[in-house]
Design an enzyme around this catalytic site. Structure first.
Site, PDB file in Angstrom:
ATOM      1  N   CYS A  76     117.737 -10.433 -91.124  1.00 31.64           N
ATOM      2  CA  CYS A  76     118.980 -11.193 -91.296  1.00 31.64           C
ATOM      3  C   CYS A  76     119.195 -11.702 -92.716  1.00 31.64           C
ATOM      4  O   CYS A  76     120.179 -11.362 -93.373  1.00 31.64           O
ATOM      5  CB  CYS A  76     119.014 -12.384 -90.338  1.00 31.64           C
ATOM      6  SG  CYS A  76     118.802 -11.987 -88.604  1.00 31.64           S
ATOM      7  N   HIS A 137     122.872 -18.550 -92.854  1.00 31.12           N
ATOM      8  CA  HIS A 137     121.456 -18.154 -92.943  1.00 31.12           C
ATOM      9  C   HIS A 137     121.008 -17.803 -94.356  1.00 31.12           C
ATOM     10  O   HIS A 137     120.096 -16.993 -94.551  1.00 31.12           O
ATOM     11  CB  HIS A 137     121.164 -16.984 -91.998  1.00 31.12           C
ATOM     12  CG  HIS A 137     119.732 -16.977 -91.507  1.00 31.12           C
ATOM     13  ND1 HIS A 137     119.210 -15.952 -90.743  1.00 31.12           N
ATOM     14  CD2 HIS A 137     118.715 -17.856 -91.669  1.00 31.12           C
ATOM     15  CE1 HIS A 137     117.942 -16.204 -90.464  1.00 31.12           C
ATOM     16  NE2 HIS A 137     117.616 -17.368 -91.017  1.00 31.12           N
TER      17      HIS A 137
END
Length: 584
Positions: A76, A137
């Site tokens: 990610c 993130h």
């Protein structure tokens, strides 16, 4: 009759308004839709016959479907850094040198460096309204909780509403923890050793062989109590301290509630489109789906043929449809480039203790999230722009999620930064069939900060070669993933190194089942030499940069912790408007 001076002022004003409207009309809008852990085998347009994704399929029918679209990383955080900047994550320090390759705490000091330039920054400088709704993130703060140096609003987004960290099992009660292995190593194993030591002392005392002082028993008891207290404290506080929603730089819900979460974020995205319909805009809708913990609203729960994963996927597809419908409603579809993809392949090791598969499908491809087999990096890639890009096309040339950066920059009229290497390539010549070949002759596949594989598409050839310098050791033997460790790691005992590199012809063997040899491929050594020379040239373009994912930057720092209340660590608040209408 107006005086001459007033007439001139009125004419100048009308001229300015006409020029402004003409400028706005000439600037395309951008809606970038990013799924999390969605496999290339999940959408119907990529071959799934049982998972219902009519809106993603509608998007594909109206645009171009990329069948060799590649994430710059199979994890990610580094993949999203590459997507935002058009650069391999190793260039920005967003590639880990340890086993942990993503941020796990909101109060970490690492993140996308302020020196990096995102496509949002470029478009904002061109007069675009910019918004990121959903998952970020890529860090929050550097040195103190108020600097927000890594926050989306410091990277070109006028508006942010979503989760600054990531969705994870620990965010949803009853869904387990991503820290289970750490608990075993740091708490359960020491507790077992303490229990064994206490038992040994008791037996020795009973046999009269050794009389331990009372303070020894007290010390071991206090140590066990401390470890147990730390575990219980972590389990109690992790969720509110890390799983929260923000609107711009303010916390709006801590801990985050999953109730109608997709609906809330989708409504906010739709509101942003309506509010900015008259000006050029960039909307990045970054879904929390399909990362665990899986969730869906009552309208989708239990409705799919694929359990909780299918329910979540079909809810995400609904959200895609809502955004497309708003563009149609506002008559903006013909002036809006829409892109849909996933940050990496499906997480095949996501299986609950009850045996429920909670990872998606990577189709025919080997591996998945956290490794560079095709299943980990080959992701859905759909681009639609009616009247500009021909509908219904399918392109099998190698493309990358890094390509979005130069593509949107050029379309928005922004020059690319000249002080750094941009690894992405403008997609428009390929999408408009002005060229039949990708501009990527070589692509480099990293496992964290380690160069894992090289892909080569030689000029004047239909072949696509892929050479692995190392591959993960799948476990148990014969599995299609690293089930024993939940994700595959990038070095040491967890990988097999290959000398010579493991060579595949991806154009003929996309499943990566038949590695080539000097016997089966006469040009074996010639091909490997070209790829190794390319890797060496690429390595010479890299510069030493601070490691944003070092252990020091990954660890939890109490002084960076964001909390919506002043009552110690009991961070509890809910300021979310349930209709989600707060975007500027």
């Amino acid at each position: 009759m107006l005086p001459t001076r007033d007439m001139m002022t009125l004419l100048l004003l009308l001229l300015f308004l006409c020029e402004a409207q003409s400028w706005a009309a000439s600037k395309p809008n951008f809606v970038l839709l990013m799924a999390d852990d969605l496999g290339i085998g999940d959408p119907g347009c990529y071959g799934n016959k049982t998972l219902r994704t009519p809106n993603i399929d509608r998007l594909a029918r109206g645009g171009v479907k990329l069948t060799q679209h590649l994430a710059a990383s199979p994890l990610c955080t580094p993949s999203r850094a590459a997507f935002m900047t058009g650069r391999y994550p190793v260039r920005s320090g967003m590639a880990s040198q340890s086993q942990v390759g993503v941020f796990l705490f909101s109060a970490s000091s690492g993140g996308l460096p302020p020196s990096e330039i995102t496509f949002a920054k470029l478009l904002k400088d061109q007069g675009y309204s910019t918004a990121l709704i959903g998952k970020w993130h890529l860090g929050i703060s550097c040195h103190d909780p108020g600097d927000f140096c890594h926050h989306p609003t410091s990277h070109g987004f006028d508006y942010f509403h979503g989760l600054p960290l990531t969705n994870m099992r620990d965010c949803k009660l009853g869904e387990g923890s991503v820290f289970t292995a750490a608990f075993r190593l740091l708490v359960l194993l020491p507790m077992q050793l303490i229990a064994l030591a206490l038992l040994t002392l008791v037996v020795l005392k009973w046999l009269g062989l050794f009389r331990a002082p009372p303070c020894a028993f007290l010390f071991l008891f206090l140590l066990a109590t401390l470890l147990l207290g730390l575990l219980l404290g972590f389990l109690h506080y992790f969720r509110p301290l890390n799983c929260f929603l923000m609107r711009n730089r303010d916390i709006t819900q801590q801990p985050m509630s999953y109730d109608n979460l997709t609906q809330r974020l989708t409504a906010d995205a739709a509101h942003f489109l309506r509010r900015n319909a008259e000006t050029p805009f960039l909307l990045v809708l970054s879904f929390l789906h399909m990362h665990t913990a899986l969730f869906s609203s009552k309208d989708f729960a239990g409705k799919s043929q694929h359990g909780s994963y299918g329910d979540a996927a079909e809810e995400m597809d609904w959200s895609v449809g809502q955004i497309l419908d708003v563009l149609d409603e506002l008559k903006l579809a013909n002036n809006t480039l829409v892109y849909f993809s996933s940050d990496q392949g499906a997480h095949v090791e996501e299986v609950t203790v009850k045996g429920e598969v909670q990872g998606g499908s990577n189709g025919i491809y080997k591996g998945g999230k956290a490794n560079n087999w095709e299943g980990g990096i080959r992701v859905p890639g759909i681009v639609r722009w009616p009247g500009v890009i021909q509908a219904g096309l399918e392109i099998d040339e190698p493309t990358s999620n890094m390509d979005i950066f130069p593509t949107v920059a050029k379309l928005a009229g922004s020059p690319l930064p000249q002080d750094r290497v941009i690894d992405g390539r403008d997609l428009m010549p390929l999408l408009q069939m002005r060229t039949q070949r990708s501009e990527h002759e070589f692509l480099f596949h990293y496992c964290n900060s380690y160069l894992n594989a090289v892909r080569w598409h030689p000029p004047n050839s239909t072949s696509i070669w892929k050479a692995f310098f190392f591959t993960p050791k799948f476990s148990p033997e014969g599995a299609n993933g690293c089930f024993d460790t939940h994700v595959c790691f990038c070095y040491g005992q967890y990988v097999t190194y290959h000398d010579p590199p493991l060579l595949f012809e991806i154009s003929r063997d996309p499943r990566e089942r038949n590695p080539l040899t000097p016997t089966s491929e006469p040009r074996f050594w010639e091909i490997l030499e070209a790829m190794q020379e390319a890797a060496a040239r690429h390595a010479r373009t890299l510069q030493d940069v601070p490691n944003q994912l070092s252990l020091g930057n990954l660890m939890w720092k109490p002084w960076l912790q964001l909390c919506c209340s002043s009552l110690g660590l009991s961070c509890q608040c809910d300021r979310e408007d349930q209709d989600g209408r707060h975007s500027p």
